[in-house]
Design an enzyme around this catalytic site. Sequence first.
Site, short mmCIF file in Angstrom:
data_model
loop_
_atom_site.label_atom_id
_atom_site.label_comp_id
_atom_site.label_asym_id
_atom_site.label_seq_id
_atom_site.Cartn_x
_atom_site.Cartn_y
_atom_site.Cartn_z
N ASP A 13 78.43 -26.17 120.50
CA ASP A 13 79.62 -27.02 120.41
C ASP A 13 79.97 -27.71 121.72
O ASP A 13 81.14 -28.00 122.00
CB ASP A 13 80.84 -26.21 119.92
CG ASP A 13 80.59 -25.58 118.56
OD1 ASP A 13 79.83 -26.18 117.77
OD2 ASP A 13 81.13 -24.50 118.31
N LYS A 16 77.02 -32.10 121.65
CA LYS A 16 75.68 -32.68 121.52
C LYS A 16 75.69 -33.89 120.59
O LYS A 16 75.07 -34.91 120.88
CB LYS A 16 74.70 -31.62 120.99
CG LYS A 16 74.56 -30.42 121.92
CD LYS A 16 73.71 -29.32 121.32
CE LYS A 16 74.35 -28.61 120.15
NZ LYS A 16 75.51 -27.78 120.50
N ASN A 38 73.97 -24.28 110.30
CA ASN A 38 74.92 -23.54 111.14
C ASN A 38 75.49 -24.49 112.19
O ASN A 38 76.56 -24.27 112.74
CB ASN A 38 74.26 -22.31 111.81
CG ASN A 38 72.93 -22.60 112.48
OD1 ASN A 38 72.36 -23.67 112.29
ND2 ASN A 38 72.43 -21.65 113.24
N GLY A 40 77.19 -27.95 113.63
CA GLY A 40 78.16 -28.96 113.21
C GLY A 40 78.28 -29.92 114.37
O GLY A 40 78.83 -29.56 115.41
N HIS A 41 77.70 -31.09 114.24
CA HIS A 41 77.68 -32.06 115.34
C HIS A 41 78.63 -33.21 115.01
O HIS A 41 78.41 -33.94 114.05
CB HIS A 41 76.25 -32.57 115.57
CG HIS A 41 75.33 -31.49 116.06
ND1 HIS A 41 74.01 -31.70 116.35
CD2 HIS A 41 75.55 -30.17 116.33
CE1 HIS A 41 73.46 -30.56 116.76
NE2 HIS A 41 74.38 -29.62 116.75
N ALA A 298 83.40 -26.86 113.83
CA ALA A 298 83.09 -28.02 113.00
C ALA A 298 82.39 -27.61 111.70
O ALA A 298 82.35 -28.37 110.74
CB ALA A 298 82.22 -29.01 113.78
N VAL A 411 84.85 -38.21 128.55
CA VAL A 411 86.30 -38.07 128.75
C VAL A 411 87.09 -38.23 127.44
O VAL A 411 88.26 -38.55 127.46
CB VAL A 411 86.81 -39.05 129.83
CG1 VAL A 411 86.28 -38.65 131.20
CG2 VAL A 411 86.43 -40.48 129.50
N GLY A 412 86.43 -38.03 126.32
CA GLY A 412 87.09 -38.13 125.03
C GLY A 412 86.03 -38.10 123.94
O GLY A 412 84.84 -38.29 124.22
P1 GDP Z 1 78.18 -30.09 119.06
O1 GDP Z 1 77.97 -29.01 118.07
O2 GDP Z 1 77.57 -29.76 120.38
O3 GDP Z 1 77.76 -31.43 118.57
O4 GDP Z 1 79.76 -30.15 119.32
P2 GDP Z 1 80.89 -30.12 118.17
O5 GDP Z 1 80.92 -31.42 117.48
O6 GDP Z 1 80.78 -28.89 117.35
O7 GDP Z 1 82.19 -29.90 119.07
C1 GDP Z 1 82.57 -30.79 120.05
C2 GDP Z 1 83.99 -31.27 119.74
O8 GDP Z 1 84.52 -31.90 120.87
C3 GDP Z 1 84.03 -32.30 118.64
O9 GDP Z 1 85.25 -32.17 117.96
C4 GDP Z 1 83.99 -33.62 119.40
O10 GDP Z 1 84.60 -34.69 118.70
C5 GDP Z 1 84.79 -33.28 120.61
N1 GDP Z 1 84.41 -33.97 121.85
C6 GDP Z 1 83.18 -34.35 122.27
N2 GDP Z 1 83.24 -34.85 123.51
C7 GDP Z 1 84.54 -34.79 123.89
C8 GDP Z 1 85.23 -35.15 125.08
O11 GDP Z 1 84.67 -35.60 126.07
N3 GDP Z 1 86.59 -34.93 125.09
C9 GDP Z 1 87.25 -34.41 124.04
N4 GDP Z 1 88.55 -34.22 124.15
N5 GDP Z 1 86.61 -34.06 122.91
C10 GDP Z 1 85.28 -34.24 122.83
P1 IMO Z 2 76.19 -26.32 117.11
O1 IMO Z 2 74.84 -26.95 116.92
C1 IMO Z 2 78.48 -22.71 117.92
C2 IMO Z 2 76.90 -18.95 116.33
C3 IMO Z 2 77.69 -18.27 115.24
C4 IMO Z 2 77.33 -16.83 115.52
C5 IMO Z 2 75.86 -16.91 115.93
C6 IMO Z 2 74.88 -16.68 114.81
O2 IMO Z 2 77.27 -26.97 116.34
O3 IMO Z 2 76.49 -26.17 118.57
P2 IMO Z 2 74.09 -18.02 112.66
O4 IMO Z 2 74.86 -18.77 111.63
O5 IMO Z 2 73.12 -18.83 113.41
O6 IMO Z 2 73.49 -16.77 112.11
O7 IMO Z 2 75.21 -17.50 113.72
O8 IMO Z 2 75.69 -18.23 116.45
N1 IMO Z 2 76.53 -20.36 116.05
C7 IMO Z 2 77.11 -21.41 116.64
N2 IMO Z 2 78.14 -21.49 117.50
N3 IMO Z 2 77.83 -23.84 117.57
C8 IMO Z 2 76.77 -23.79 116.73
O9 IMO Z 2 76.02 -24.87 116.44
C9 IMO Z 2 76.40 -22.54 116.18
N4 IMO Z 2 75.45 -22.13 115.32
C10 IMO Z 2 75.53 -20.80 115.26
O10 IMO Z 2 79.07 -18.51 115.38
O11 IMO Z 2 78.05 -16.34 116.61
MG MG Z 3 79.10 -27.81 116.76
#
Ligand code: GDP
Ligand code: IMO
Ligand code: MG
Length: 421
Positions: A13, A16, A38, A40-41, A298, A411-412
């Site tokens: 999270d 990415k 698993n 959520g991007h 996510a 930054v957002g």
């Molecule tokens: P990922 O799994 O690595 O793709 O990240 P996620 O999407 O699960 O979580 C990142 C969260 O932070 C999402 O809600 C994005 O919209 C948000 N986000 C990403 N970059 C920024 C940032 O620079 N600032 C803020 N405030 N939110 C961000």
């Molecule tokens: P993204 O790509 C954050 C965590 C789960 C749990 C452990 C094992 O959005 O960054 P699993 O479902 O793989 O058996 O869970 O890994 N986990 C994540 N945490 N971001 C993710 O993906 C994750 N995918 C799995 O919360 O602790």
């Molecule tokens: Mg994620």
Amino acid sequence: MKTDVILGLQWGDEGKGKIVDVLAKDYGVVARFQGGPNAGHSLEFEDKKVVLHSIPSGIFRDNTINIIGNGVVLDPVIFYQECQALEKMDIPVKERLMISRKTHLILPTHKIIDRASEQSKGASKIGSTLKGIGPTYMDKTGRNGLRVGDILTKDFRQRFEALKEKHRIFLKQFDYVYDINESEREWLEATDYIKQFNIVDSEYVINNIMLKGNTGVLAEGAQGSLLDIDFGSYPFVTSSTTICAGACTGLGIAPTQIGNVYGIFKAYCTRVGSGPFPTELNDQTGEELRRIGHEFGATTGRSRRTGWLDLVALKYAVMINGVNRLIMMKADVLDTFDTIRVATSYICDGEATDRVPYDINARIEPVYREFRGWKRDLTGIRREDELPVEFMDYLRFIEKETGVPVAIISVGPDREQTIVR
Ligand code: GDP
Ligand code: IMO
Ligand code: MG
């Protein structure tokens, strides 16, 4: 042209999805190499908000081909739902997406096993997303799995039934009530839907593109390095190779063909699920980070644990990935803090160390360095020379400690809220 890799350096999270979407306009191919739904991007652009689970984050770029690599595990039902949502947004997903024949399939029974296994662990549960990831990788390495290429074979249905029967027997060890036929029809229909896609030998596709050299390939990681099956806080990890080496095995790219390795980290830390988190804040500051950073999953909506940036863990992740460009995300979330802290070493069971310990039960006290907060809104800044000095002090310290330049500052959440240095 070599393949660049983009991957998370923390517990997932990191942002990415946002950065892959930003960078994708400069790459002809974006390829996911491991993990499954698993992940959520999240992407935000033109007032749209999208969360992708199995589809690579380059899907919104007109001239980018997206590939689901062999290292990924695919849930046909979730994939179908994602495609429907994209088609509603007028994204020609069938034209822009290829799927490796070797991608393993998540069966409905894999999800049941995931749930049964977590329930049996009680208080020591992993905190899995329950998407069937672990059981599917178990079948992959156990050489029992079904792959996307199998959908096209005549005896696919029999092989599905045979694996389901194996799962029924396996499930006997658990005291868990379930319906073996749960969502089976939906799943079979979704596998049928996959036949409409371009199912390819993606290792050939990617290597041919690299050989031609007129466009670049970007490998998109899921999860984060501290959730890696080998180097994460085992057993509180996911079941795939989330580090850079996973891009080689998950796409069929030779190590010599890896170019830049972009490592993404948040300006602080979050973790969802169980396991050690040395800099975790179980106080008002942690609550503030969660509130301002909207730290809710996510994929599962679970609230994320929050804490200060951990340089011991970050340096470890930089080392095992060979990161040569850092990307700092969510810098704006720290805008209102008077003081910002960073862990530079640990006191581990009473002894000072700058290493990540093997023992996940070790009692870790982080040693912090404090920085003065910038107390300014960064969300509207688009140029490096407009960034406050206090922020630059924080950034430069991270660069000095890791030995790696920060190439991008976010930054957002919006595509536009990005400073490329
Ligand atoms: P990922 O799994 O690595 O793709 O990240 P996620 O999407 O699960 O979580 C990142 C969260 O932070 C999402 O809600 C994005 O919209 C948000 N986000 C990403 N970059 C920024 C940032 O620079 N600032 C803020 N405030 N939110 C961000
Ligand atoms: P993204 O790509 C954050 C965590 C789960 C749990 C452990 C094992 O959005 O960054 P699993 O479902 O793989 O058996 O869970 O890994 N986990 C994540 N945490 N971001 C993710 O993906 C994750 N995918 C799995 O919360 O602790
Ligand atoms: Mg994620």
